[in-house]
Every structure is written in C-alpha cells, then in structure tokens.
Write an enzyme that holds these catalytic residues in place. Structure first.
Site, PDB file in Angstrom:
ATOM      1  N   ASP A 164       0.801  -1.226   0.000  1.00  0.00           N
ATOM      2  CA  ASP A 164       0.000   0.000   0.000  1.00  0.00           C
ATOM      3  C   ASP A 164       0.833   1.275   0.000  1.00  0.00           C
ATOM      4  O   ASP A 164       0.300   2.363   0.242  1.00  0.00           O
ATOM      5  CB  ASP A 164      -0.944   0.006   1.212  1.00  0.00           C
ATOM      6  CG  ASP A 164      -2.117  -0.946   1.006  1.00  0.00           C
ATOM      7  OD1 ASP A 164      -2.666  -0.967  -0.110  1.00  0.00           O
ATOM      8  OD2 ASP A 164      -2.463  -1.669   1.956  1.00  0.00           O
ATOM      9  N   ASP A 217      -6.967  -3.739  -6.056  1.00  0.00           N
ATOM     10  CA  ASP A 217      -6.607  -2.437  -5.466  1.00  0.00           C
ATOM     11  C   ASP A 217      -5.160  -2.054  -5.776  1.00  0.00           C
ATOM     12  O   ASP A 217      -4.800  -0.883  -5.821  1.00  0.00           O
ATOM     13  CB  ASP A 217      -6.743  -2.461  -3.932  1.00  0.00           C
ATOM     14  CG  ASP A 217      -7.894  -3.267  -3.396  1.00  0.00           C
ATOM     15  OD1 ASP A 217      -8.349  -4.193  -4.082  1.00  0.00           O
ATOM     16  OD2 ASP A 217      -8.329  -2.996  -2.276  1.00  0.00           O
TER      17      ASP A 217
END
Ligand code: GLY
Length: 398
Positions: free
Chosen positions: A116, A175
């Site tokens: 992330d 994602d």
C-alpha cells in the site's frame, strides 16, 4: 431566434433536476464544498495535533474519532487531502498542518511489509512534492518506491499484496493497480526504467487474470509461486468470489486510466472504457450514481452504499473524459457531475463539526469483515476532493 430560444431552453433545463428543483451551478457548489472542507479538515488537524503517532481513520458508533498508526494503509489520505486543500486555498496555517501530518508517515518509506505504499506515500509525499518541489520529499519517495518493488516476483509478474497466509500463496488484489502511479513517477524521477517495467507486467497480469469477460473484476487473485500460474480467485471484502465488489471496480477503473495516461497504449484506454461501461451500464447502479457496496449485494435496494467507491469513480471518470471521444466524454462527465452533486448533498456531506471532521458519510470498509460499515473513511474524502478539483480545473481552467 428559434435557435436562441432552443439554447435558452437547454440552459434552463440543465439547471433544473428531474425533481423540478433548481440546481446550484456546479462551479459554485464545488467552491462552497471546498471552503467547507477546509474548515472541517482544519478542525480534524487540530484534534490530533498533539498526538504525533496518530492519523485519522474513521469514527466509532458514538462519533468518536478512531485513528491509525503511520503503518496503516490509510495513513496517507488525510495528509493527501490536506495537500489538495492547501493547493486550492494557499492558506499558510493549513500548509503548516499539512507538513506536520505528512512527516508523521515518513518512516513508512522503509516498510517492505505492504503493497500500500502508493496510497501511503504518493498521496502524501507525492502531492507534497508536486506542490512544493521539496527534494527531501523526493528522497523519501524514491526510498519508498524501492521498498514497494521488493514485493515484486518476476515468476508471477506481479507485486504481492498481502503477506502469504494459509489461504493464499501470493495474493494480488485489484486495489494494487493504484500503487502503479507511484512507480511510474519513480522511473521518471530516477531515470531507471525498472519501476515502469514492473507496472507494465503487473497491469498485464491484472488484465489477464483479474478481469472477467464482462470487465468486472475479481478482488483477490492468488498465484502459485513455483509455476507463476493462478492458484485461486476469491474475494476478501466483496459479497462473493464471483461478485463485483464496488470499490474493487473503482480501483481498477482508476488504475487503468493511469496506465493509459502514463503509456498512451490504447489497450489500457480500452480496458478503462470497458470497466467504465460495466459500472455505468450496471442495472444496480442507482440513479444518483453512488454504488451499493457490492454490485451483487443480495439486499439491493436496501444494501449499504459506498461513498468511497462513488468518489473514486468520479475522479477517474473526469480524467478518462479527457481521453475519450465526444460522446463518451459527455457521458463520463455527466456521471461524475451527478456523483459530485450526490456526495455534496446533505445525505453524504457532513454538517460542520460533525462526523469526526470527515467530509463524507456512508462508506463501507469491509462488510464481510464487519469493519467500518456505513462510516466516514479517509479515502472517500481524498478522492472526493480530488474529483472536485479535477472537475473545477477542467471546466473552469483555474
Ligand atoms: N485497499 C483496501 C480497500 O480498498 O479497502
């Protein structure tokens, strides 16, 4: 004369919604919400100013602010939103808060345990670098990009999302397309093509393995690390393995718009437009264009909405409109405008001083995980403000 009357009728029609109520001009609405957002985020910044290890995350059932450490995947969004609001306002007090909150996550540049880093570092330091040109920010980002590519496996051809567990050998979630923008930047800043090459490989595998024939996507695709082949296709945050989790569709759309921006390879534009068609033509997309948390949620029309998915889609569509032909451009901008209007309405946009100082209500983190359901979320705010600015700069050239 006839033409003038027709034009006047069109303009009058455009400022009235179907309910017959007069709509506020979109430019005024955007400026008003940006001003209100600045006040709301100043309040948020002040609320944690003396707690340097914490960043806002959401609120609990009593409306109390819940926080994340710098290592949480959402840590970069509040600094990122502050950067956007500073870019708009040029308010020196806001800049002071923004720099302080950005500095809170600097250590994450060495974090090799998460995929992330694009969200965490590029939304915060990336915007900071774009706006200030600060070379320290550039150094932080380059270290972070190196950490991120440590998760790339050449056999699989992808960046690993979560660390392995009993269920998955090498999970890659859709994602993860959102981290590629950071790596494209790293290749341009460093002159080293390796980051960009990883983006191309990761995106290629995502098209091959995450996307179904109708251009909806799986959430999780796990790979066998010996053969490099797909091991499993599942969901983690969606309703079912075969369903279309709304935020996953939004991340994929945004990711492939970025792929086209960075490569100008038509296959990515086509991919983005197919994903947009899946979303915009879906019979379960409500008229106000804010998706239910999963397009296949079993309790539609009573299912929870996900404002975060709506905000991400709005921002992506505004950029996509710039690459599309006239008819598609109009369609994308109309939907984005509807999403902006819906998210800016009292149903979604919080009253000053409420909602833990977050801007938007009604997002869903993980419904199957019973976590962050129907709450404000940092990334809903970030992409909402990004959408407001994109729309404003596009339409009003400021
Ligand atoms: N990347 C996690 C999420 O969208 O919830």
């Amino acid at each position: 004369m006839k033409k003038t009357l027709f034009t006047a009728a069109l303009i009058i029609g455009a400022v009235f919604c179907v309910s017959g109520k007069k709509l506020q001009p979109i430019g005024k609405l955007i400026d008003d919400r940006l001003e209100r957002s600045i006040k709301q985020y100043e309040g948020m910044a002040v609320s944690l100013i003396d707690q340097p290890n914490k960043l806002p995350r959401t609120i609990d059932a009593d409306g109390k602010l819940l926080t994340t450490s710098s290592g949480g995947w959402v840590s970069g969004f509040v600094p990122g939103t502050l950067w956007y609001l500073y870019q708009y306002s040029q308010n020196p007090q806001l800049l002071d808060y923004t720099k302080k909150y950005t500095a809170r996550i600097e250590n994450e540049k060495n974090n090799k345990g998460t995929h992330d880093l694009g969200f965490m570092l590029y939304c915060s330091f990336g915007n900071g670098l774009r706006i200030t040109g600060d070379s320290d920010y550039q150094n932080t980002l380059l270290t972070g990009a190196e950490s991120l590519i440590s998760r790339y496996n050449p056999k699989v051809g992808c960046i690993k999302s979560w660390n392995s567990n009993e269920k998955w050998q090498f999970p890659v979630i859709v994602d993860n397309m959102m981290n590629l923008e950071f790596l494209f930047w790293a290749s341009k800043a460093s002159g080293n093509p390796k980051y960009r090459d990883i983006c191309l490989s990761h995106a290629e595998k995502t098209i091959q393995n995450h996307y179904r024939p109708d251009y909806s996507s799986y959430h999780v695709v796990s790979y066998d690390t010996i053969t490099g082949l797909v091991e499993k296709k599942n969901t983690a945050q969606g309703y079912a393995d075969e369903s279309a989790w709304a935020r996953g569709q939004a991340w994929g759309l945004y990711g492939f718009v970025v792929m086209y921006r960075e490569t100008k390879d038509k296959k990515y534009l086509e991919q983005a437009q197919h994903i947009a068609s899946f979303i915009l033509n879906h019979p379960n997309l409500p008229a106000d264009k804010i998706p239910y948390w999963d397009f296949n949620a079993p309790d539609i029309p009573n299912a929870k909405r996900d404002a975060s998915a709506g905000a991400i889609i709005a921002s992506a569509l505004i950029e996509l409109s710039q690459y599309a032909d006239k008819a598609s451009k109009k369609k994308y901008l109309n939907v984005a405008e509807t999403q902006i209007r819906t998210l800016s309405s009292p149903e979604y946009f919080a009253e000053p001083g409420t909602n833990g100082h977050f801007l938007l209500k009604h997002s869903v983190g993980s419904l199957p995980g019973k976590s962050e359901v129907d709450v404000p979320l940092t990334y809903a705010d970030y992409y909402y403000i990004e959408a407001l600015l994109r729309y404003k700069y596009l339409k009003y050239n400021k």
